[in-house]
Design a protein around this motif. Structure first.
Motif, PDB file in Angstrom:
ATOM      1  N   HIS A 143      55.090  41.259 -29.568  1.00 61.65           N
ATOM      2  CA  HIS A 143      53.954  40.764 -30.340  1.00 61.65           C
ATOM      3  C   HIS A 143      52.716  41.601 -30.009  1.00 61.65           C
ATOM      4  CE1 HIS A 143      52.570  38.885 -26.584  1.00 61.65           C
ATOM      5  NE2 HIS A 143      53.834  38.547 -26.416  1.00 61.65           N
ATOM      6  N   THR A 144      51.727  41.550 -30.877  1.00 62.97           N
ATOM      7  CA  THR A 144      50.473  42.264 -30.663  1.00 62.97           C
ATOM      8  C   THR A 144      49.722  41.664 -29.484  1.00 62.97           C
ATOM      9  OG1 THR A 144      50.299  42.844 -33.006  1.00 62.97           O
ATOM     10  CG2 THR A 144      48.252  42.860 -31.741  1.00 62.97           C
ATOM     11  N   VAL A 145      49.104  42.520 -28.680  1.00 68.13           N
ATOM     12  CA  VAL A 145      48.195  42.083 -27.628  1.00 68.13           C
ATOM     13  C   VAL A 145      46.851  42.776 -27.865  1.00 68.13           C
ATOM     14  CG1 VAL A 145      49.982  41.607 -25.903  1.00 68.13           C
ATOM     15  CG2 VAL A 145      48.929  43.880 -26.002  1.00 68.13           C
ATOM     16  N   TRP A 146      45.808  42.236 -27.282  1.00 66.00           N
ATOM     17  CA  TRP A 146      44.470  42.796 -27.395  1.00 66.00           C
ATOM     18  C   TRP A 146      43.990  43.126 -25.976  1.00 66.00           C
ATOM     19  CZ3 TRP A 146      46.628  39.440 -30.632  1.00 66.00           C
ATOM     20  CH2 TRP A 146      46.455  39.623 -32.003  1.00 66.00           C
ATOM     21  N   PRO A 147      44.319  44.330 -25.454  1.00 71.62           N
ATOM     22  CA  PRO A 147      43.867  44.679 -24.110  1.00 71.62           C
ATOM     23  C   PRO A 147      42.341  44.621 -24.020  1.00 71.62           C
ATOM     24  CG  PRO A 147      45.526  46.223 -24.861  1.00 71.62           C
ATOM     25  CD  PRO A 147      45.141  45.393 -26.048  1.00 71.62           C
ATOM     26  N   ALA A 148      41.872  44.236 -22.841  1.00 72.33           N
ATOM     27  CA  ALA A 148      40.436  44.160 -22.594  1.00 72.33           C
ATOM     28  C   ALA A 148      40.144  44.860 -21.275  1.00 72.33           C
ATOM     29  CB  ALA A 148      39.988  42.701 -22.534  1.00 72.33           C
ATOM     30  N   GLY A 156      37.508  52.254 -22.683  1.00 79.04           N
ATOM     31  CA  GLY A 156      38.276  51.746 -23.803  1.00 79.04           C
ATOM     32  C   GLY A 156      37.464  50.868 -24.742  1.00 79.04           C
ATOM     33  N   GLY A 157      36.140  51.007 -24.700  1.00 72.78           N
ATOM     34  CA  GLY A 157      35.289  50.223 -25.593  1.00 72.78           C
ATOM     35  C   GLY A 157      35.243  48.743 -25.258  1.00 72.78           C
ATOM     36  N   GLY A 158      35.822  48.332 -24.139  1.00 72.25           N
ATOM     37  CA  GLY A 158      35.793  46.925 -23.746  1.00 72.25           C
ATOM     38  C   GLY A 158      36.936  46.103 -24.301  1.00 72.25           C
ATOM     39  N   GLY A 159      37.649  46.622 -25.296  1.00 69.66           N
ATOM     40  CA  GLY A 159      38.787  45.889 -25.846  1.00 69.66           C
ATOM     41  C   GLY A 159      39.207  46.414 -27.199  1.00 69.66           C
ATOM     42  N   PHE A 160      40.474  46.176 -27.552  1.00 66.27           N
ATOM     43  CA  PHE A 160      41.015  46.698 -28.800  1.00 66.27           C
ATOM     44  C   PHE A 160      42.359  46.020 -29.076  1.00 66.27           C
ATOM     45  CE2 PHE A 160      41.753  49.375 -25.156  1.00 66.27           C
ATOM     46  CZ  PHE A 160      43.135  49.459 -25.098  1.00 66.27           C
ATOM     47  N   GLU A 161      42.876  46.234 -30.256  1.00 65.56           N
ATOM     48  CA  GLU A 161      44.172  45.677 -30.669  1.00 65.56           C
ATOM     49  C   GLU A 161      45.271  46.695 -30.385  1.00 65.56           C
ATOM     50  OE1 GLU A 161      46.268  43.987 -34.788  1.00 65.56           O
ATOM     51  OE2 GLU A 161      44.099  44.295 -34.683  1.00 65.56           O
ATOM     52  N   LEU A 162      46.420  46.208 -29.911  1.00 72.88           N
ATOM     53  CA  LEU A 162      47.543  47.097 -29.612  1.00 72.88           C
ATOM     54  C   LEU A 162      48.828  46.461 -30.122  1.00 72.88           C
ATOM     55  CD1 LEU A 162      48.075  49.845 -28.221  1.00 72.88           C
ATOM     56  CD2 LEU A 162      48.517  48.574 -26.114  1.00 72.88           C
ATOM     57  N   SER A 163      49.394  47.045 -31.158  1.00 72.01           N
ATOM     58  CA  SER A 163      50.606  46.521 -31.793  1.00 72.01           C
ATOM     59  C   SER A 163      51.821  46.722 -30.892  1.00 72.01           C
ATOM     60  CB  SER A 163      50.845  47.242 -33.123  1.00 72.01           C
ATOM     61  OG  SER A 163      49.757  47.047 -33.989  1.00 72.01           O
ATOM     62  N   PRO A 164      52.924  45.997 -31.169  1.00 73.80           N
ATOM     63  CA  PRO A 164      54.144  46.187 -30.379  1.00 73.80           C
ATOM     64  C   PRO A 164      54.584  47.650 -30.384  1.00 73.80           C
ATOM     65  CG  PRO A 164      54.351  44.268 -31.777  1.00 73.80           C
ATOM     66  CD  PRO A 164      53.077  44.955 -32.191  1.00 73.80           C
ATOM     67  N   ARG A 194      44.884  40.161 -23.791  1.00 72.18           N
ATOM     68  CA  ARG A 194      44.598  38.906 -24.493  1.00 72.18           C
ATOM     69  C   ARG A 194      45.736  38.664 -25.480  1.00 72.18           C
ATOM     70  NH1 ARG A 194      38.740  40.598 -26.530  1.00 72.18           N
ATOM     71  NH2 ARG A 194      39.862  42.563 -26.628  1.00 72.18           N
ATOM     72  N   THR A 195      46.124  37.412 -25.660  1.00 74.43           N
ATOM     73  CA  THR A 195      47.214  37.090 -26.585  1.00 74.43           C
ATOM     74  C   THR A 195      46.771  36.004 -27.557  1.00 74.43           C
ATOM     75  OG1 THR A 195      48.170  35.376 -25.166  1.00 74.43           O
ATOM     76  CG2 THR A 195      48.937  37.640 -24.808  1.00 74.43           C
ATOM     77  N   GLY A 196      47.497  35.932 -28.673  1.00 69.62           N
ATOM     78  CA  GLY A 196      47.217  34.899 -29.668  1.00 69.62           C
ATOM     79  C   GLY A 196      45.817  34.999 -30.228  1.00 69.62           C
ATOM     80  N   GLY A 206      35.062  37.084 -37.228  1.00 72.60           N
ATOM     81  CA  GLY A 206      33.825  37.773 -37.576  1.00 72.60           C
ATOM     82  C   GLY A 206      33.957  39.244 -37.249  1.00 72.60           C
ATOM     83  N   ALA A 207      32.914  40.021 -37.537  1.00 71.79           N
ATOM     84  CA  ALA A 207      32.967  41.464 -37.347  1.00 71.79           C
ATOM     85  C   ALA A 207      33.205  41.856 -35.887  1.00 71.79           C
ATOM     86  CB  ALA A 207      31.681  42.101 -37.854  1.00 71.79           C
ATOM     87  N   SER A 208      32.612  41.155 -34.945  1.00 73.90           N
ATOM     88  CA  SER A 208      32.759  41.522 -33.536  1.00 73.90           C
ATOM     89  C   SER A 208      33.218  40.348 -32.684  1.00 73.90           C
ATOM     90  CB  SER A 208      31.435  42.078 -32.996  1.00 73.90           C
ATOM     91  OG  SER A 208      30.421  41.108 -33.120  1.00 73.90           O
ATOM     92  N   SER A 209      33.842  39.357 -33.330  1.00 73.65           N
ATOM     93  CA  SER A 209      34.303  38.175 -32.607  1.00 73.65           C
ATOM     94  C   SER A 209      35.817  38.067 -32.671  1.00 73.65           C
ATOM     95  CB  SER A 209      33.681  36.914 -33.207  1.00 73.65           C
ATOM     96  OG  SER A 209      32.282  36.951 -33.080  1.00 73.65           O
ATOM     97  N   LEU A 210      36.380  37.521 -31.602  1.00 71.37           N
ATOM     98  CA  LEU A 210      37.827  37.385 -31.490  1.00 71.37           C
ATOM     99  C   LEU A 210      38.116  36.151 -30.655  1.00 71.37           C
ATOM    100  CD1 LEU A 210      40.337  39.171 -32.285  1.00 71.37           C
ATOM    101  CD2 LEU A 210      40.227  40.098 -29.973  1.00 71.37           C
ATOM    102  N   SER A 211      38.850  35.214 -31.221  1.00 68.54           N
ATOM    103  CA  SER A 211      39.220  34.004 -30.496  1.00 68.54           C
ATOM    104  C   SER A 211      40.668  34.143 -30.040  1.00 68.54           C
ATOM    105  CB  SER A 211      39.067  32.781 -31.413  1.00 68.54           C
ATOM    106  OG  SER A 211      39.498  31.619 -30.749  1.00 68.54           O
ATOM    107  N   CYS A 212      40.901  34.061 -28.715  1.00 63.31           N
ATOM    108  CA  CYS A 212      42.227  34.318 -28.156  1.00 63.31           C
ATOM    109  C   CYS A 212      42.764  33.106 -27.410  1.00 63.31           C
ATOM    110  CB  CYS A 212      42.170  35.505 -27.202  1.00 63.31           C
ATOM    111  SG  CYS A 212      41.595  37.035 -27.985  1.00 63.31           S
ATOM    112  N   ALA A 213      44.070  32.886 -27.509  1.00 59.76           N
ATOM    113  CA  ALA A 213      44.720  31.786 -26.802  1.00 59.76           C
ATOM    114  C   ALA A 213      44.696  32.021 -25.300  1.00 59.76           C
ATOM    115  CB  ALA A 213      46.156  31.601 -27.294  1.00 59.76           C
ATOM    116  N   THR A 214      44.859  33.299 -24.860  1.00 63.49           N
ATOM    117  CA  THR A 214      44.772  33.622 -23.433  1.00 63.49           C
ATOM    118  C   THR A 214      43.919  34.863 -23.236  1.00 63.49           C
ATOM    119  OG1 THR A 214      46.719  35.097 -23.290  1.00 63.49           O
ATOM    120  CG2 THR A 214      47.123  32.726 -23.071  1.00 63.49           C
ATOM    121  N   GLY A 215      43.197  34.908 -22.110  1.00 58.56           N
ATOM    122  CA  GLY A 215      42.398  36.068 -21.750  1.00 58.56           C
ATOM    123  C   GLY A 215      41.119  36.233 -22.527  1.00 58.56           C
TER     124      GLY A 215
END
Length: 201
Positions: free
Chosen positions: A40-45, A56-64, A83-85, A90-99
């Motif tokens: 699954h996709t994760v969002w490293p931070a 790394g810009g503080g965070g980004f999306e990383l596909s499987p 970060r998962t889930g 919004g443009a610079s907002s991300l709500s994550c289940a973990t992390g």
């Protein structure tokens, strides 16, 4: 771990691999290479611990099965986590289940526990680099770190990681379910039919 010249760290979470490579590309530079071995996709931070610029810009999306690399300045210290889930809100907002880092897509704060941490100090005591994988804030995905490159002393720079599925073995009172964002408290068992997305420390 003695570092002279270029370094690359391979970080594996859930597996993100971070390669720390010493060698030819840019003397005195460390390059983090992250590979997502999750299905699954994760969002490293990333979070800098010494007021240095965010790597790394503080965070980004990383596909499987995707890989990304970015440099870190000499003397950088900080942490990386997955970060998962996550759902953009919004443009610079991300709500994550973990992390989650207070809803920011690019983190300037640490990830909300429980979360697996990969911690680094580059060019620390005696010019050595130090790294570890920590479960002090709990566990959400497996992470592994390996140093690579011709200048790495493999007798002192070993693999660090926790790539077993701690969530599958997590005691009920420490489990955080997929519905935890809706108000599950520590010590409260997950609701029936939900999955364990993290394990509290």
């Amino acid at each position: 771990m003695e570092i002279k010249g270029f370094a690359r760290l391979l970080l594996l979470t859930g597996v993100i691999w971070s390669n720390m490579k010493f060698g030819a590309e840019a003397a005195g530079t460390t390059v983090f290479t992250l590979h997502n071995n999750c299905t699954h996709t994760v969002w490293p931070a990333t979070l800098s611990g010494n007021s240095a610029a965010a790597v790394g810009g503080g965070g980004f999306e990383l596909s499987p099965n995707a890989t990304v690399s970015f440099p870190a300045p000499t003397g950088w210290s900080g942490r990386l986590w997955a970060r998962t889930g996550c759902v953009p809100s919004g443009a610079s907002s991300l709500s994550c289940a973990t992390g989650d880092c207070s809803g920011a897509a690019s983190c300037t704060l640490g990830g909300a526990p429980p979360v697996t941490l990969a911690e680094f100090t580059l060019g620390g005591a005696d010019g050595k680099d130090f790294y570890d994988v920590s479960l002090v804030d709990g566990y959400n995905v497996g992470i592994g770190v390996a140093a690579t490159g011709e200048r790495v002393n493999f007798s002192t720079c070993g693999y660090a990681g926790c790539v077993g599925d701690v969530n599958a073995l997590c005691p009920p009172e420490l489990q955080m379910s997929g519905s935890a964002k809706a108000g599950q408290q520590q010590g409260e068992a997950p609701a029936p039919g939900t999955s364990t997305v993290a394990c509290r420390s």
